[in-house]
Motif scaffolding. Structure first.
Motif, PDB file in Angstrom:
ATOM      1  N   VAL A 152      61.478  34.801  12.945  1.00 21.20           N
ATOM      2  CA  VAL A 152      62.573  34.033  13.545  1.00 21.20           C
ATOM      3  C   VAL A 152      61.993  33.181  14.673  1.00 21.20           C
ATOM      4  O   VAL A 152      61.291  33.700  15.547  1.00 21.20           O
ATOM      5  N   GLY A 153      62.269  31.883  14.663  1.00 21.21           N
ATOM      6  CA  GLY A 153      61.842  31.025  15.777  1.00 21.21           C
ATOM      7  C   GLY A 153      60.631  30.174  15.462  1.00 21.21           C
ATOM      8  O   GLY A 153      60.354  29.889  14.296  1.00 21.21           O
ATOM      9  N   ASP A 154      59.917  29.788  16.507  1.00 22.42           N
ATOM     10  CA  ASP A 154      58.812  28.841  16.300  1.00 22.42           C
ATOM     11  C   ASP A 154      57.434  29.429  16.611  1.00 22.42           C
ATOM     12  O   ASP A 154      56.465  28.691  16.755  1.00 22.42           O
ATOM     13  N   SER A 155      57.357  30.755  16.738  1.00 20.27           N
ATOM     14  CA  SER A 155      56.033  31.365  16.684  1.00 20.27           C
ATOM     15  C   SER A 155      55.599  31.300  15.213  1.00 20.27           C
ATOM     16  O   SER A 155      56.412  31.031  14.346  1.00 20.27           O
ATOM     17  N   ARG A 156      54.318  31.511  14.943  1.00 16.82           N
ATOM     18  CA  ARG A 156      53.854  31.274  13.576  1.00 16.82           C
ATOM     19  C   ARG A 156      52.939  32.374  13.054  1.00 16.82           C
ATOM     20  O   ARG A 156      52.232  33.024  13.822  1.00 16.82           O
ATOM     21  N   ALA A 157      52.943  32.519  11.725  1.00 14.46           N
ATOM     22  CA  ALA A 157      51.916  33.303  11.035  1.00 14.46           C
ATOM     23  C   ALA A 157      51.116  32.338  10.171  1.00 14.46           C
ATOM     24  O   ALA A 157      51.689  31.446   9.533  1.00 14.46           O
ATOM     25  N   TYR A 158      49.800  32.508  10.192  1.00 11.44           N
ATOM     26  CA  TYR A 158      48.900  31.715   9.341  1.00 11.44           C
ATOM     27  C   TYR A 158      47.985  32.673   8.585  1.00 11.44           C
ATOM     28  O   TYR A 158      47.672  33.770   9.067  1.00 11.44           O
ATOM     29  N   LEU A 159      47.494  32.197   7.441  1.00 13.10           N
ATOM     30  CA  LEU A 159      46.474  32.944   6.708  1.00 13.10           C
ATOM     31  C   LEU A 159      45.249  32.039   6.526  1.00 13.10           C
ATOM     32  O   LEU A 159      45.385  30.886   6.100  1.00 13.10           O
ATOM     33  N   LEU A 160      44.096  32.583   6.886  1.00 11.96           N
ATOM     34  CA  LEU A 160      42.839  31.881   6.609  1.00 11.96           C
ATOM     35  C   LEU A 160      42.246  32.483   5.338  1.00 11.96           C
ATOM     36  O   LEU A 160      41.898  33.663   5.304  1.00 11.96           O
ATOM     37  N   HIS A 161      42.165  31.652   4.288  1.00  6.08           N
ATOM     38  CA  HIS A 161      41.636  32.113   2.997  1.00  6.08           C
ATOM     39  C   HIS A 161      40.505  31.183   2.565  1.00  6.08           C
ATOM     40  O   HIS A 161      40.724  29.979   2.440  1.00  6.08           O
ATOM     41  N   LEU A 162      39.326  31.731   2.393  1.00  3.49           N
ATOM     42  CA  LEU A 162      38.146  30.949   2.015  1.00  3.49           C
ATOM     43  C   LEU A 162      37.967  29.739   2.931  1.00  3.49           C
ATOM     44  O   LEU A 162      37.705  28.624   2.458  1.00  3.49           O
ATOM     45  N   GLY A 163      38.146  29.962   4.226  1.00  2.00           N
ATOM     46  CA  GLY A 163      37.918  28.901   5.207  1.00  2.00           C
ATOM     47  C   GLY A 163      39.066  27.911   5.359  1.00  2.00           C
ATOM     48  O   GLY A 163      38.994  27.003   6.175  1.00  2.00           O
ATOM     49  N   LYS A 164      40.138  28.088   4.567  1.00  2.00           N
ATOM     50  CA  LYS A 164      41.280  27.158   4.640  1.00  2.00           C
ATOM     51  C   LYS A 164      42.469  27.846   5.304  1.00  2.00           C
ATOM     52  O   LYS A 164      42.832  28.970   4.937  1.00  2.00           O
ATOM     53  N   LEU A 165      43.083  27.120   6.253  1.00  2.00           N
ATOM     54  CA  LEU A 165      44.218  27.678   6.989  1.00  2.00           C
ATOM     55  C   LEU A 165      45.532  27.263   6.338  1.00  2.00           C
ATOM     56  O   LEU A 165      45.740  26.082   6.039  1.00  2.00           O
ATOM     57  N   GLU A 166      46.388  28.260   6.111  1.00  4.75           N
ATOM     58  CA  GLU A 166      47.708  27.964   5.549  1.00  4.75           C
ATOM     59  C   GLU A 166      48.764  28.561   6.466  1.00  4.75           C
ATOM     60  O   GLU A 166      48.684  29.730   6.839  1.00  4.75           O
TER      61      GLU A 166
END
Ligand code: MG
Length: 294
Positions: A107-121
């Protein structure tokens, strides 16, 4: 265990740190409190405490979403009973990790990211006014970064009793890196910069330090909170048996048999004078019997 790290920095401008974070593997979270005059601090801390107390045992996104709703109720109730103050609220991005599977509630504007094989999503969608405008094609991502209303969020814990969290599950890969961060990082450091720093850092702890330093170098206008989790290690630990287990097992059995034979031979040589003995190979075990067969 899971390698992870997290830290929060007040930044270079604000007097208080209204962010909070949680490192309670398999549960991780960040929260960005709103309300000022310490109320934001109360909201984010209470939300994190309630999340921890209500979290499911398994990485189940729907159940994690219910825990976030309980955190929402707790913040609303606290404001009503005079703890903190009305209008206080908090974002929350929570992740529960099971090997390489991640359950998220957000909820809101904090974020989750995943780094997979050097690429950020980016895994989460911002619940913010500028993110809505970007989704509608009325702002570019770069314009959103500098928009005067960039910190106006459209969903938070602490106001709407019927608030729902975004909930979903992600299947990552071993070696992937999960990042949770408040906008004190993502508002100041670009995704490209985050990507290269996250990829280059040898450990989650190095990644956390590097990212917070980058936000401070960019002005540190806001509280900065970063959590980094390396995924998939527990599963590979569990699979620590060498490949081809049965064959390996057979080799151990032969080794044990050999040791037994050598020990038995020594014992026999020593005791032969006293007693008769014989050996029987019983499916890999060597049994030493006293007396004679039969
Ligand atoms: Mg913030």
């Amino acid at each position: 265990g899971t390698p992870y790290a997290g830290d929060s920095h007040v930044g270079l401008v604000r007097d208080d740190n209204e962010d909070a974070f949680l490192l309670a593997p398999p549960l991780f979270a960040v929260a960005d409190g709103l309300g000022g005059h310490q109320a934001g601090e109360i909201a984010s801390a209470l939300a994190i405490d309630t999340l921890l107390a209500s979290a499911p045992r398994q990485a189940d996104a729907k159940a994690l979403g219910r825990a976030v709703r309980r955190a929402n109720s707790a913040v609303i109730q606290a404001a009503e009973t005079g703890r903190g103050r009305s209008g206080m609220g908090t974002t929350m991005t929570a992740a529960m990790v099971d090997g390489t599977r991640i359950a998220l509630a957000h909820v809101g504007d904090s974020r989750a990211y995943l780094l997979h094989l050097g690429k950020l999503e980016q895994l989460t969608d911002d619940h913010s006014m500028v993110a809505d405008l970007v989704r509608q094609g009325r702002l570019t991502a770069e314009e959103a970064r500098h928009h005067p209303n960039r910190s106006v969020i459209t969903r938070a814990l602490g106001s709407d009793p019927d608030m729902l969290a975004d909930t979903f599950e992600v299947q990552a890969s071993p070696g992937d890196r999960l990042l949770l961060a408040t906008d004190g990082l993502t508002g100041l450091v670009t995704d490209d910069e985050i990507e290269s720093m996250l990829a280059a850092a040898p450990t989650p702890s190095d990644a956390v330090d590097t990212l917070i330093d980058a936000a401070l170098d960019s002005g540190g206008h806001d509280n900065i909170t970063v959590v980094v989790v390396d995924l998939g290690r527990p599963r590979s630990d569990r699979a620590h048996r060498p490949a081809g287990g049965p064959r390996w097992g057979l080799r151990v059995l032969w080794l044990l048999a050999l040791i037994a034979v050598v020990a038995a031979a020594g014992w026999i040589a020593h005791s032969y004078a006293r007693s008769q003995a014989y050996l029987i190979d019983e499916g890999g075990y060597v049994a030493v019997y006293e007396g004679v067969p039969g």
